[in-house]
Design a protein around this motif. Sequence first.
Motif, short mmCIF file in Angstrom:
data_model
loop_
_atom_site.label_atom_id
_atom_site.label_comp_id
_atom_site.label_asym_id
_atom_site.label_seq_id
_atom_site.Cartn_x
_atom_site.Cartn_y
_atom_site.Cartn_z
N LYS A 118 13.02 2.62 1.90
CA LYS A 118 14.18 3.07 2.68
C LYS A 118 14.92 1.89 3.30
O LYS A 118 16.16 1.85 3.28
CB LYS A 118 13.75 4.06 3.75
CG LYS A 118 14.90 4.74 4.43
CD LYS A 118 14.47 5.90 5.28
CE LYS A 118 15.71 6.56 5.85
NZ LYS A 118 15.37 7.62 6.77
N ASP A 119 14.19 0.92 3.82
CA ASP A 119 14.84 -0.28 4.39
C ASP A 119 15.72 -0.95 3.35
O ASP A 119 16.86 -1.33 3.64
CB ASP A 119 13.80 -1.28 4.89
CG ASP A 119 13.18 -0.89 6.22
OD1 ASP A 119 13.70 0.03 6.89
OD2 ASP A 119 12.16 -1.51 6.59
N PRO A 159 0.83 -1.20 0.00
CA PRO A 159 0.00 0.00 0.00
C PRO A 159 0.87 1.26 0.00
O PRO A 159 1.93 1.30 0.64
CB PRO A 159 -0.81 -0.12 1.29
CG PRO A 159 -0.87 -1.60 1.54
CD PRO A 159 0.46 -2.12 1.08
N THR A 160 0.43 2.28 -0.72
CA THR A 160 1.22 3.50 -0.89
C THR A 160 1.77 4.08 0.41
O THR A 160 2.94 4.48 0.45
CB THR A 160 0.40 4.57 -1.66
OG1 THR A 160 0.04 4.02 -2.93
CG2 THR A 160 1.19 5.84 -1.86
N PRO A 161 1.00 4.13 1.51
CA PRO A 161 1.58 4.70 2.74
C PRO A 161 2.81 3.96 3.25
O PRO A 161 3.59 4.51 4.01
CB PRO A 161 0.42 4.61 3.74
CG PRO A 161 -0.81 4.64 2.90
CD PRO A 161 -0.43 3.86 1.66
N ALA A 162 3.02 2.71 2.82
CA ALA A 162 4.19 1.94 3.26
C ALA A 162 5.37 2.04 2.29
O ALA A 162 6.46 1.57 2.59
CB ALA A 162 3.80 0.47 3.44
N LYS A 164 3.83 3.18 -8.53
CA LYS A 164 3.43 4.57 -8.39
C LYS A 164 2.19 4.65 -7.51
O LYS A 164 1.42 3.69 -7.47
CB LYS A 164 3.18 5.20 -9.76
CG LYS A 164 2.00 4.60 -10.51
CD LYS A 164 1.76 5.37 -11.80
CE LYS A 164 0.71 4.73 -12.64
NZ LYS A 164 -0.59 4.59 -12.08
N PRO A 165 1.99 5.69 -6.79
CA PRO A 165 2.92 6.80 -6.61
C PRO A 165 4.09 6.35 -5.75
O PRO A 165 3.95 5.49 -4.88
CB PRO A 165 2.10 7.87 -5.91
CG PRO A 165 1.05 7.10 -5.17
CD PRO A 165 0.75 5.90 -6.02
N MET A 166 5.23 6.94 -6.00
CA MET A 166 6.47 6.53 -5.34
C MET A 166 6.36 6.64 -3.81
O MET A 166 6.79 5.74 -3.09
CB MET A 166 7.60 7.41 -5.86
CG MET A 166 8.94 7.09 -5.31
SD MET A 166 10.14 8.15 -6.14
CE MET A 166 11.57 7.80 -5.16
N ALA A 180 8.55 15.31 -0.32
CA ALA A 180 9.74 15.28 0.55
C ALA A 180 10.27 13.86 0.72
O ALA A 180 11.49 13.63 0.68
CB ALA A 180 9.42 15.90 1.91
N GLU A 181 9.38 12.89 0.90
CA GLU A 181 9.80 11.49 1.02
C GLU A 181 10.44 11.01 -0.28
O GLU A 181 11.47 10.33 -0.26
CB GLU A 181 8.62 10.59 1.37
CG GLU A 181 8.09 10.76 2.77
CD GLU A 181 6.85 9.94 3.03
OE1 GLU A 181 6.54 9.74 4.22
OE2 GLU A 181 6.18 9.50 2.08
#
Length: 108
Positions: free
Chosen positions: A48-49, A39-42, A61-63, A68-69
């Motif tokens: 990053k991990d 899901p996009t929020p994750a 997408k969306p990335m 900023a993220e």
Amino acid sequence: VVDTNMLHAEDVAGKFNTKAYPEHEDLLGKVDAVSIVVPTPAHYAVAKDFLENDVDILIEKPMTTTLAEADELIHFSESRGLIIQVGHLERFNPAVVALQDIVKSQCS
């Protein structure tokens, strides 16, 4: 294959003769690249991990949920020489599916 639903992960992994895991962290140190389909929020946290562990990523997408993220992931990957590819798959988009039939009928 990673899925929090291990039955689903094992089913897919079995079809492709690979292993199933319940958490994305289980792949760290085992892969060179991943396709992130969560899901996009994750997106940001999972991406990053992997980037912090020198893993190239393909991310849907969306990335991320914020510019900023996205900027942070891009700058981090560039500083480490890692690849971020954003998937723009439209094959299953209902509008594209409908257009395929229209284009086929017009070209026939």
